[in-house]
Design a protein around this motif. Sequence first.
Motif, PDB file in Angstrom:
ATOM      1  N   ASN A  91      24.137 -35.996  48.836  1.00 51.95           N
ATOM      2  CA  ASN A  91      24.051 -34.611  49.491  1.00 51.95           C
ATOM      3  C   ASN A  91      23.108 -33.835  48.576  1.00 51.95           C
ATOM      4  OD1 ASN A  91      24.161 -32.598  51.236  1.00 51.95           O
ATOM      5  ND2 ASN A  91      26.259 -31.802  50.658  1.00 51.95           N
ATOM      6  N   GLY A  92      21.975 -34.473  48.418  1.00 49.72           N
ATOM      7  CA  GLY A  92      20.917 -33.566  47.674  1.00 49.72           C
ATOM      8  C   GLY A  92      21.002 -34.252  46.192  1.00 49.72           C
ATOM      9  N   LEU A  93      19.870 -35.135  45.817  1.00 44.64           N
ATOM     10  CA  LEU A  93      20.004 -35.806  44.488  1.00 44.64           C
ATOM     11  C   LEU A  93      19.304 -34.698  43.694  1.00 44.64           C
ATOM     12  CD1 LEU A  93      20.003 -38.193  42.736  1.00 44.64           C
ATOM     13  CD2 LEU A  93      17.878 -38.740  43.501  1.00 44.64           C
ATOM     14  N   SER A 135      35.044 -32.222  54.572  1.00 37.44           N
ATOM     15  CA  SER A 135      34.204 -31.093  54.929  1.00 37.44           C
ATOM     16  C   SER A 135      34.167 -29.946  53.887  1.00 37.44           C
ATOM     17  CB  SER A 135      34.735 -30.373  56.292  1.00 37.44           C
ATOM     18  OG  SER A 135      34.131 -29.028  56.539  1.00 37.44           O
ATOM     19  N   TYR A 136      33.236 -29.077  53.593  1.00 33.01           N
ATOM     20  CA  TYR A 136      33.231 -27.953  52.744  1.00 33.01           C
ATOM     21  C   TYR A 136      34.055 -26.866  53.272  1.00 33.01           C
ATOM     22  CZ  TYR A 136      29.404 -29.944  49.680  1.00 33.01           C
ATOM     23  OH  TYR A 136      28.854 -30.715  48.689  1.00 33.01           O
ATOM     24  N   LYS A 137      34.524 -26.882  54.473  1.00 33.54           N
ATOM     25  CA  LYS A 137      35.075 -25.845  55.294  1.00 33.54           C
ATOM     26  C   LYS A 137      36.645 -25.937  54.952  1.00 33.54           C
ATOM     27  CE  LYS A 137      31.780 -25.272  58.917  1.00 33.54           C
ATOM     28  NZ  LYS A 137      31.595 -25.464  60.322  1.00 33.54           N
ATOM     29  N   PHE A 138      37.385 -24.844  54.862  1.00 37.56           N
ATOM     30  CA  PHE A 138      38.955 -24.821  54.893  1.00 37.56           C
ATOM     31  C   PHE A 138      39.672 -25.706  53.773  1.00 37.56           C
ATOM     32  CE2 PHE A 138      37.109 -25.333  59.417  1.00 37.56           C
ATOM     33  CZ  PHE A 138      37.012 -24.139  60.054  1.00 37.56           C
ATOM     34  N   LYS A 139      38.855 -25.740  52.720  1.00 38.45           N
ATOM     35  CA  LYS A 139      39.590 -26.265  51.536  1.00 38.45           C
ATOM     36  C   LYS A 139      39.852 -27.747  51.841  1.00 38.45           C
ATOM     37  CE  LYS A 139      41.182 -22.085  49.382  1.00 38.45           C
ATOM     38  NZ  LYS A 139      42.392 -21.096  48.635  1.00 38.45           N
ATOM     39  N   ALA A 140      39.103 -28.477  52.627  1.00 38.46           N
ATOM     40  CA  ALA A 140      39.389 -29.594  53.101  1.00 38.46           C
ATOM     41  C   ALA A 140      39.698 -30.739  51.956  1.00 38.46           C
ATOM     42  CB  ALA A 140      38.453 -30.202  53.890  1.00 38.46           C
ATOM     43  N   ARG A 141      39.047 -30.744  50.987  1.00 34.16           N
ATOM     44  CA  ARG A 141      39.165 -31.520  49.873  1.00 34.16           C
ATOM     45  C   ARG A 141      40.386 -31.326  49.053  1.00 34.16           C
ATOM     46  NH1 ARG A 141      34.326 -34.421  46.400  1.00 34.16           N
ATOM     47  NH2 ARG A 141      35.703 -35.931  45.636  1.00 34.16           N
ATOM     48  N   GLU A 142      40.542 -30.031  48.869  1.00 33.16           N
ATOM     49  CA  GLU A 142      41.871 -29.678  48.362  1.00 33.16           C
ATOM     50  C   GLU A 142      43.216 -29.954  49.107  1.00 33.16           C
ATOM     51  OE1 GLU A 142      43.918 -25.232  47.239  1.00 33.16           O
ATOM     52  OE2 GLU A 142      41.808 -25.582  47.215  1.00 33.16           O
ATOM     53  N   VAL A 187      35.973 -38.350  41.664  1.00 29.15           N
ATOM     54  CA  VAL A 187      34.617 -37.900  41.183  1.00 29.15           C
ATOM     55  C   VAL A 187      33.972 -36.923  42.215  1.00 29.15           C
ATOM     56  CG1 VAL A 187      32.037 -38.740  40.832  1.00 29.15           C
ATOM     57  CG2 VAL A 187      34.129 -40.136  40.288  1.00 29.15           C
ATOM     58  N   MET A 188      33.552 -35.643  41.591  1.00 30.21           N
ATOM     59  CA  MET A 188      33.120 -34.761  42.262  1.00 30.21           C
ATOM     60  C   MET A 188      31.580 -34.403  42.277  1.00 30.21           C
ATOM     61  SD  MET A 188      36.078 -33.587  43.020  1.00 30.21           S
ATOM     62  CE  MET A 188      36.046 -31.970  43.813  1.00 30.21           C
ATOM     63  N   GLY A 189      30.900 -33.275  42.948  1.00 23.96           N
ATOM     64  CA  GLY A 189      29.695 -33.132  42.974  1.00 23.96           C
ATOM     65  C   GLY A 189      29.101 -33.296  44.202  1.00 23.96           C
ATOM     66  N   SER A 190      29.699 -33.643  45.288  1.00 23.25           N
ATOM     67  CA  SER A 190      29.240 -33.937  46.699  1.00 23.25           C
ATOM     68  C   SER A 190      30.321 -33.811  47.617  1.00 23.25           C
ATOM     69  CB  SER A 190      28.361 -35.289  46.769  1.00 23.25           C
ATOM     70  OG  SER A 190      28.088 -35.483  48.243  1.00 23.25           O
ATOM     71  N   ASP A 191      29.996 -33.676  49.038  1.00 16.87           N
ATOM     72  CA  ASP A 191      31.110 -33.612  49.900  1.00 16.87           C
ATOM     73  C   ASP A 191      31.468 -35.116  50.001  1.00 16.87           C
ATOM     74  OD1 ASP A 191      28.572 -34.234  51.025  1.00 16.87           O
ATOM     75  OD2 ASP A 191      29.208 -32.945  52.957  1.00 16.87           O
ATOM     76  N   HIS A 192      30.967 -35.940  49.280  1.00 11.59           N
ATOM     77  CA  HIS A 192      31.432 -37.352  49.527  1.00 11.59           C
ATOM     78  C   HIS A 192      31.624 -37.864  47.910  1.00 11.59           C
ATOM     79  CE1 HIS A 192      29.729 -38.804  53.619  1.00 11.59           C
ATOM     80  NE2 HIS A 192      28.913 -37.690  53.387  1.00 11.59           N
TER      81      HIS A 192
END
Length: 248
Positions: A9-11, A200-207, A236-241
């Motif tokens: 999501n953006g190198l 998704s970056y919305k609604f604390k989806a990853r959390e 591994v963080m840093g992206s939405d994937h």
Amino acid sequence: MNIVSWNVNGLRAITGKNFYDFINEFNPDILCLQETKIQAGQIDLNLSEYEQYFCYADKKGYSGTAILSKVKPLNVSYGIGIDEHDHEGRVITAEYENFYLVCAYIPNSQTELKRLDYRRVFNSVIEEYLVNLDKTKPVLFCGDLNVAHKEIDIKNPKTNLRNAGFTIEERDDFTRLLSRGFTDSFRALYPDEVKYSWWSYKFKAREKNTGWRIDYFVVSNRFMSEIKDAYILNEVMGSDHCPVGITI
């Protein structure tokens, strides 16, 4: 050999986060990237041990793929050889001694499914591309394939039935690809494991782990015996994937 795929999501953005730390710690032999969002000359990766190949979209700041490889490929090609599908930087193919590696960023059908028709054409075209490659040597097809294949691959299947990435049409297209001699490596090795690769970056989806598994290594059936493991690196963080990978 470890081969990893990651939609960054953006190198340029991720190199300011944990990109180099991930490479130093995990040390992939081959790293496939999607959604690099760069043009030629916009970044100089400080990774001298890797051969670096980039496929750029015509549109600035959009799409794009890359393969970084410690093993020099026999050949590298960009796109799928059909002009109408080769302007968004979505496919790189690297040929190695024992397999083809195809890194892909499959088009998203978008809100209100306004690009679903094009997405299905692309599905059909890349399917034929993979089948033809497979006639010569086994294929490893990896990347952000923008589809959660089964209900186990998405947190909320019932509320997403007509959303991009979980339509019947997209899932049926994926099923058809598998029926032509390919295997979803992670699901074959871990048939019941619930694990996602995008949030998704919305609604604390990853959390909350409200995710989708849309990043894959799909491999020729006859190559599955060479796959020792398939994994999803949720930490591994840093992206939405997060990165996904296989061990050969």
